[in-house]
Design a protein around this motif. Structure first.
Motif, PDB file in Angstrom:
ATOM      1  N   PHE A 128       0.809  -1.217   0.000  1.00 49.27           N
ATOM      2  CA  PHE A 128       0.000   0.000   0.000  1.00 49.27           C
ATOM      3  C   PHE A 128       0.842   1.267   0.000  1.00 49.27           C
ATOM      4  CE2 PHE A 128      -2.595  -3.120   2.501  1.00 49.27           C
ATOM      5  CZ  PHE A 128      -3.468  -3.427   1.476  1.00 49.27           C
ATOM      6  N   GLY A 129       2.115   1.172  -0.454  1.00 47.16           N
ATOM      7  CA  GLY A 129       2.953   2.353  -0.560  1.00 47.16           C
ATOM      8  C   GLY A 129       3.519   2.828   0.761  1.00 47.16           C
ATOM      9  N   LEU A 130       3.476   1.992   1.795  1.00 49.11           N
ATOM     10  CA  LEU A 130       4.009   2.409   3.086  1.00 49.11           C
ATOM     11  C   LEU A 130       5.526   2.489   3.034  1.00 49.11           C
ATOM     12  CD1 LEU A 130       1.802   0.214   5.446  1.00 49.11           C
ATOM     13  CD2 LEU A 130       1.483   2.617   4.830  1.00 49.11           C
ATOM     14  N   GLY A 131       6.088   3.539   3.660  1.00 50.26           N
ATOM     15  CA  GLY A 131       7.531   3.734   3.647  1.00 50.26           C
ATOM     16  C   GLY A 131       7.971   4.433   2.374  1.00 50.26           C
ATOM     17  N   ARG A 132       9.096   5.134   2.454  1.00 47.33           N
ATOM     18  CA  ARG A 132       9.552   5.877   1.294  1.00 47.33           C
ATOM     19  C   ARG A 132      11.057   5.841   1.189  1.00 47.33           C
ATOM     20  NH1 ARG A 132       5.774   8.019  -1.811  1.00 47.33           N
ATOM     21  NH2 ARG A 132       3.759   8.260  -0.836  1.00 47.33           N
ATOM     22  N   ASN A 133      11.547   5.813  -0.057  1.00 46.58           N
ATOM     23  CA  ASN A 133      12.967   5.968  -0.340  1.00 46.58           C
ATOM     24  C   ASN A 133      13.212   7.397  -0.805  1.00 46.58           C
ATOM     25  OD1 ASN A 133      13.719   3.315   0.191  1.00 46.58           O
ATOM     26  ND2 ASN A 133      13.190   2.650  -1.882  1.00 46.58           N
ATOM     27  N   LYS A 134      14.204   8.076  -0.225  1.00 45.74           N
ATOM     28  CA  LYS A 134      14.557   9.410  -0.679  1.00 45.74           C
ATOM     29  C   LYS A 134      15.474   9.308  -1.888  1.00 45.74           C
ATOM     30  CE  LYS A 134      14.078  11.640   3.838  1.00 45.74           C
ATOM     31  NZ  LYS A 134      14.757  12.429   4.893  1.00 45.74           N
ATOM     32  N   LEU A 135      15.223  10.139  -2.894  1.00 47.58           N
ATOM     33  CA  LEU A 135      15.957  10.067  -4.153  1.00 47.58           C
ATOM     34  C   LEU A 135      16.596  11.404  -4.473  1.00 47.58           C
ATOM     35  CD1 LEU A 135      13.253   8.196  -6.254  1.00 47.58           C
ATOM     36  CD2 LEU A 135      15.176   7.174  -5.055  1.00 47.58           C
ATOM     37  N   ALA A 136      17.630  11.358  -5.320  1.00 49.43           N
ATOM     38  CA  ALA A 136      18.267  12.571  -5.828  1.00 49.43           C
ATOM     39  C   ALA A 136      17.571  12.991  -7.117  1.00 49.43           C
ATOM     40  CB  ALA A 136      19.749  12.327  -6.079  1.00 49.43           C
ATOM     41  N   SER A 137      17.762  14.249  -7.510  1.00 49.56           N
ATOM     42  CA  SER A 137      17.104  14.757  -8.716  1.00 49.56           C
ATOM     43  C   SER A 137      17.578  14.039  -9.974  1.00 49.56           C
ATOM     44  CB  SER A 137      17.333  16.263  -8.849  1.00 49.56           C
ATOM     45  OG  SER A 137      18.714  16.543  -8.977  1.00 49.56           O
ATOM     46  N   ALA A 138      18.749  13.399  -9.911  1.00 44.19           N
ATOM     47  CA  ALA A 138      19.257  12.665 -11.077  1.00 44.19           C
ATOM     48  C   ALA A 138      18.353  11.489 -11.443  1.00 44.19           C
ATOM     49  CB  ALA A 138      20.670  12.162 -10.804  1.00 44.19           C
ATOM     50  N   SER A 139      17.520  11.040 -10.514  1.00 42.22           N
ATOM     51  CA  SER A 139      16.614   9.919 -10.787  1.00 42.22           C
ATOM     52  C   SER A 139      15.411  10.345 -11.625  1.00 42.22           C
ATOM     53  CB  SER A 139      16.130   9.307  -9.472  1.00 42.22           C
ATOM     54  OG  SER A 139      15.388  10.248  -8.725  1.00 42.22           O
ATOM     55  N   LEU A 140      15.211  11.648 -11.820  1.00 42.62           N
ATOM     56  CA  LEU A 140      14.070  12.145 -12.590  1.00 42.62           C
ATOM     57  C   LEU A 140      14.400  12.112 -14.077  1.00 42.62           C
ATOM     58  CD1 LEU A 140      13.134  15.194 -10.332  1.00 42.62           C
ATOM     59  CD2 LEU A 140      12.112  12.905 -10.329  1.00 42.62           C
ATOM     60  N   VAL A 141      14.296  10.924 -14.666  1.00 43.97           N
ATOM     61  CA  VAL A 141      14.668  10.732 -16.066  1.00 43.97           C
ATOM     62  C   VAL A 141      13.432  10.704 -16.949  1.00 43.97           C
ATOM     63  CG1 VAL A 141      16.793   9.500 -15.493  1.00 43.97           C
ATOM     64  CG2 VAL A 141      14.665   8.232 -15.737  1.00 43.97           C
ATOM     65  N   ASN A 142      13.630  10.908 -18.231  1.00 46.02           N
ATOM     66  CA  ASN A 142      12.526  10.881 -19.183  1.00 46.02           C
ATOM     67  C   ASN A 142      11.804   9.536 -19.153  1.00 46.02           C
ATOM     68  OD1 ASN A 142      13.273  13.424 -19.929  1.00 46.02           O
ATOM     69  ND2 ASN A 142      14.094  12.861 -21.922  1.00 46.02           N
ATOM     70  N   GLY A 143      10.469   9.598 -19.264  1.00 43.89           N
ATOM     71  CA  GLY A 143       9.673   8.386 -19.296  1.00 43.89           C
ATOM     72  C   GLY A 143       9.204   7.918 -17.937  1.00 43.89           C
ATOM     73  N   LEU A 144       9.547   8.629 -16.871  1.00 43.52           N
ATOM     74  CA  LEU A 144       9.214   8.189 -15.521  1.00 43.52           C
ATOM     75  C   LEU A 144       7.876   8.797 -15.080  1.00 43.52           C
ATOM     76  CD1 LEU A 144      10.552   6.417 -13.362  1.00 43.52           C
ATOM     77  CD2 LEU A 144      11.491   8.486 -12.359  1.00 43.52           C
ATOM     78  N   PRO A 145       6.889   7.978 -14.674  1.00 40.93           N
ATOM     79  CA  PRO A 145       5.622   8.516 -14.160  1.00 40.93           C
ATOM     80  C   PRO A 145       5.830   9.156 -12.786  1.00 40.93           C
ATOM     81  CG  PRO A 145       5.384   6.223 -14.888  1.00 40.93           C
ATOM     82  CD  PRO A 145       6.844   6.513 -14.806  1.00 40.93           C
ATOM     83  N   VAL A 146       5.306  10.356 -12.590  1.00 37.30           N
ATOM     84  CA  VAL A 146       5.498  11.085 -11.340  1.00 37.30           C
ATOM     85  C   VAL A 146       4.218  11.808 -10.939  1.00 37.30           C
ATOM     86  CG1 VAL A 146       7.990  11.435 -11.592  1.00 37.30           C
ATOM     87  CG2 VAL A 146       6.396  13.093 -12.590  1.00 37.30           C
TER      88      VAL A 146
END
Length: 293
Positions: free
Chosen positions: A97-115
């Protein structure tokens, strides 16, 4: 000696001395001390900076990145430009159910990624305050970033395709084409179209090294500019559905395009012909250098 016998000159001198002394005391008593200069120590309090207003929530797929700005294309084909800075929080959901989160850097925001992007209104621009994505898409993001996936690690041509660096279309073999149709002036997928798209994706998944090329079209109704926009919106809707509902990976999708009323399948002078021309073609391609591997 009698006081009256004093010399008139002596009395005049004494009178003058007494007057001078009294005048000096009076001046000393009436002179006010200099006032302190307070102009350099007083300053008005600065006006507090206005807090940015909350902006709209933006959902879609990252379709372009340039520096600290990214374009997010929604399911209906509309695009929004959002700025990203050091204060932007980026995380991916994980667990049941989406519990918990991983923190990411802006470099992970690549083309084709749903956000999903929560924004703040900064002047005429939108600033991303929080960006979230699904944990299941992290593997996809890593594949896009590194340019490797499945059997393609040792295959330069396929790695280039995964990165979206598409060459000329004649470098590919067209294995099949699926057409899905639309109502006049609309970009809404029918139940039949959704079923056909997922069936096409499932078939292509069984082909080694297959890629999809999506091209949108219109009939001859409407002006050139309107039809161009509509054809692009239809193509965008199909791409989003293939990726979000049918599970087709973004790195196996070539850049979609809209062709307006070009290349009609049928005669635009009849209602039946126009219905065939209001379509999006989903082409299953395999690089000629890799076909049969």
């Amino acid at each position: 000696m009698n006081a009256n016998s004093k010399s008139p000159k002596l009395l005049l001198s004494l009178a003058l001395l007494a007057g001078t002394a009294s005048t000096g005391v009076a001046v000393a008593q009436t002179q006010e001390p200099p006032q302190a200069d307070v102009s350099a120590t007083f300053s008005a309090p600065a006006e507090p900076a206005a807090a940015p207003a909350e902006g709209p929530e933006v959902k879609g797929i990252i379709s372009a990145r340039s520096g600290d700005r990214m374009k997010v294309t929604a399911a209906d084909g509309t695009s929004t430009i959002v700025a990203v800075n050091d204060d932007t929080k980026i995380s991916a959901s994980k667990g049941l159910f989406g519990l918990g989160r991983n923190k990411l850097a802006s470099a992970s925001l690549v083309n084709g990624l749903p956000v999903t992007v929560k924004t703040l209104q900064s002047g005429g621009d939108l600033l991303a305050s929080k960006i979230t994505l699904q944990n299941k898409d992290l593997k996809t993001a890593s594949m896009i970033h590194n340019g490797t996936a499945q059997r393609f690690e040792e295959q330069t041509a396929a790695t280039e395709a995964l990165r979206g660096r598409m060459g000329e279309i004649d470098q590919y073999n067209v294995k099949s084409t699926t057409n899905v149709n639309f109502d006049t002036g609309k970009a809404v997928l029918s139940a039949q179209a959704k079923q056909d798209l997922c069936a096409t994706a499932a078939t292509a998944e069984g082909m080694n090294n297959a890629l999809l090329l999506v091209v949108g079209y219109t009939d001859s109704t409407g002006g050139e500019e309107l039809n161009q926009e509509l054809s692009e919106k239809r193509a965008g809707r199909v791409v989003n559905y293939l990726q979000q509902a049918c599970g087709w990976k973004p790195y196996r999708m070539l850049t979609p395009t809209g062709m307006a009323e070009a290349d009609p399948l049928a005669d635009n002078s009849t209602p039946e012909g126009k219905a065939q021309n209001r379509r999006v073609a989903v082409n299953v391609l395999v690089s000629k250098g890799l076909d049969g591997l």
